[in-house]
Design a protein around this motif. Structure first.
Motif, PDB file in Angstrom:
ATOM      1  N   GLU A  52     -85.586 -61.657  40.385  1.00  0.00           N
ATOM      2  CA  GLU A  52     -83.975 -61.352  40.226  1.00  0.00           C
ATOM      3  C   GLU A  52     -83.530 -62.249  39.281  1.00  0.00           C
ATOM      4  O   GLU A  52     -83.803 -63.763  39.476  1.00  0.00           O
ATOM      5  CB  GLU A  52     -83.463 -61.491  41.517  1.00  0.00           C
ATOM      6  N   GLY A  53     -82.866 -61.990  38.171  1.00  0.00           N
ATOM      7  CA  GLY A  53     -82.248 -62.925  37.177  1.00  0.00           C
ATOM      8  C   GLY A  53     -83.280 -63.519  36.385  1.00  0.00           C
ATOM      9  O   GLY A  53     -82.814 -64.437  35.714  1.00  0.00           O
ATOM     10  N   PRO A  91     -86.836 -55.827  39.886  1.00  0.00           N
ATOM     11  CA  PRO A  91     -86.251 -56.265  41.118  1.00  0.00           C
ATOM     12  C   PRO A  91     -85.229 -55.041  41.211  1.00  0.00           C
ATOM     13  O   PRO A  91     -84.993 -54.173  40.584  1.00  0.00           O
ATOM     14  CB  PRO A  91     -85.556 -57.424  40.803  1.00  0.00           C
ATOM     15  N   ASP A  92     -84.792 -55.245  42.625  1.00  0.00           N
ATOM     16  CA  ASP A  92     -84.071 -54.035  43.241  1.00  0.00           C
ATOM     17  C   ASP A  92     -82.671 -53.934  42.174  1.00  0.00           C
ATOM     18  O   ASP A  92     -82.256 -52.612  42.257  1.00  0.00           O
ATOM     19  CB  ASP A  92     -83.591 -54.520  44.566  1.00  0.00           C
ATOM     20  N   SER A  93     -82.219 -55.013  41.629  1.00  0.00           N
ATOM     21  CA  SER A  93     -80.931 -54.865  40.857  1.00  0.00           C
ATOM     22  C   SER A  93     -80.992 -53.756  39.614  1.00  0.00           C
ATOM     23  O   SER A  93     -79.968 -53.347  39.058  1.00  0.00           O
ATOM     24  CB  SER A  93     -80.332 -56.103  40.372  1.00  0.00           C
ATOM     25  N   TYR A  94     -82.034 -53.339  39.138  1.00  0.00           N
ATOM     26  CA  TYR A  94     -82.553 -52.416  38.348  1.00  0.00           C
ATOM     27  C   TYR A  94     -82.582 -50.763  38.901  1.00  0.00           C
ATOM     28  O   TYR A  94     -82.878 -49.899  37.994  1.00  0.00           O
ATOM     29  CB  TYR A  94     -83.730 -52.630  37.275  1.00  0.00           C
ATOM     30  N   GLU A 121     -79.870 -53.441  29.795  1.00  0.00           N
ATOM     31  CA  GLU A 121     -79.377 -53.744  31.427  1.00  0.00           C
ATOM     32  C   GLU A 121     -79.277 -55.460  31.700  1.00  0.00           C
ATOM     33  O   GLU A 121     -78.610 -55.779  32.427  1.00  0.00           O
ATOM     34  CB  GLU A 121     -80.142 -52.937  32.344  1.00  0.00           C
ATOM     35  N   HIS A 122     -80.307 -55.950  31.268  1.00  0.00           N
ATOM     36  CA  HIS A 122     -80.407 -57.409  31.541  1.00  0.00           C
ATOM     37  C   HIS A 122     -79.346 -58.111  30.882  1.00  0.00           C
ATOM     38  O   HIS A 122     -78.910 -59.099  31.691  1.00  0.00           O
ATOM     39  CB  HIS A 122     -81.879 -57.913  30.992  1.00  0.00           C
ATOM     40  N   GLN A 125     -76.232 -57.535  33.025  1.00  0.00           N
ATOM     41  CA  GLN A 125     -76.355 -58.079  34.274  1.00  0.00           C
ATOM     42  C   GLN A 125     -76.122 -59.852  34.080  1.00  0.00           C
ATOM     43  O   GLN A 125     -75.473 -60.230  35.076  1.00  0.00           O
ATOM     44  CB  GLN A 125     -77.539 -58.055  35.130  1.00  0.00           C
TER      45      GLN A 125
END
Length: 127
Positions: A52-53, A91-94, A121-122, A125
């Motif tokens: 994540e990140g 990760p889940d954020s995607y 998307e990155h 975010q």
């Protein structure tokens, strides 16, 4: 990528006359094609996950490098498998983007499109 030649490598390339032969001689020696090497590369690919990140660009470079090494080991992955491996490593954020990409037809979904959307998307975010 920086390459450092050691004494043993010099013996492998001393008779080469061009860059392609030089590279092929080193690759053939250091990337021996065996079941073990293929399994090792597939394991690395399956275990590769973006935190994540994390840095998406570096992650995609690493994924592409593994695809290339597998192809050099006579194991070429088809585009749908490459896409699946890229998406499963996120990760889940995607999750929203993954769902949107999975809803596209197979003809529309290319590795280049997926990489482009992942980078977009990155960036979104990060903002």
């Amino acid at each position: 990528m920086e390459m450092l030649l050691i004494r043993e490598d010099l013996c492998l390339v001393k008779t080469t006359t061009n860059a392609i032969d030089f590279w092929n001689a080193l690759r053939d020696y250091h990337e021996k094609v065996t079941v073990t090497s293929r399994v090792s590369l597939l394991r690395k690919l399956c275990n590769l996950n973006l935190l994540e990140g994390g840095d998406m660009e570096a992650h995609l470079f690493e994924v592409e490098e593994l695809f290339s090494r597998l192809e050099n080991a006579d194991l070429k992955l088809e585009q749908p498998i490459k896409i699946a491996m890229m998406l499963r490593s996120l990760p889940d954020s995607y999750g929203g983007l993954i769902t949107a990409l999975e809803s596209r037809s197979d003809e529309d979904l290319t590795t280049e499109l997926v990489k482009s959307k992942l980078l977009d998307e990155h960036e979104r975010q990060r903002e």
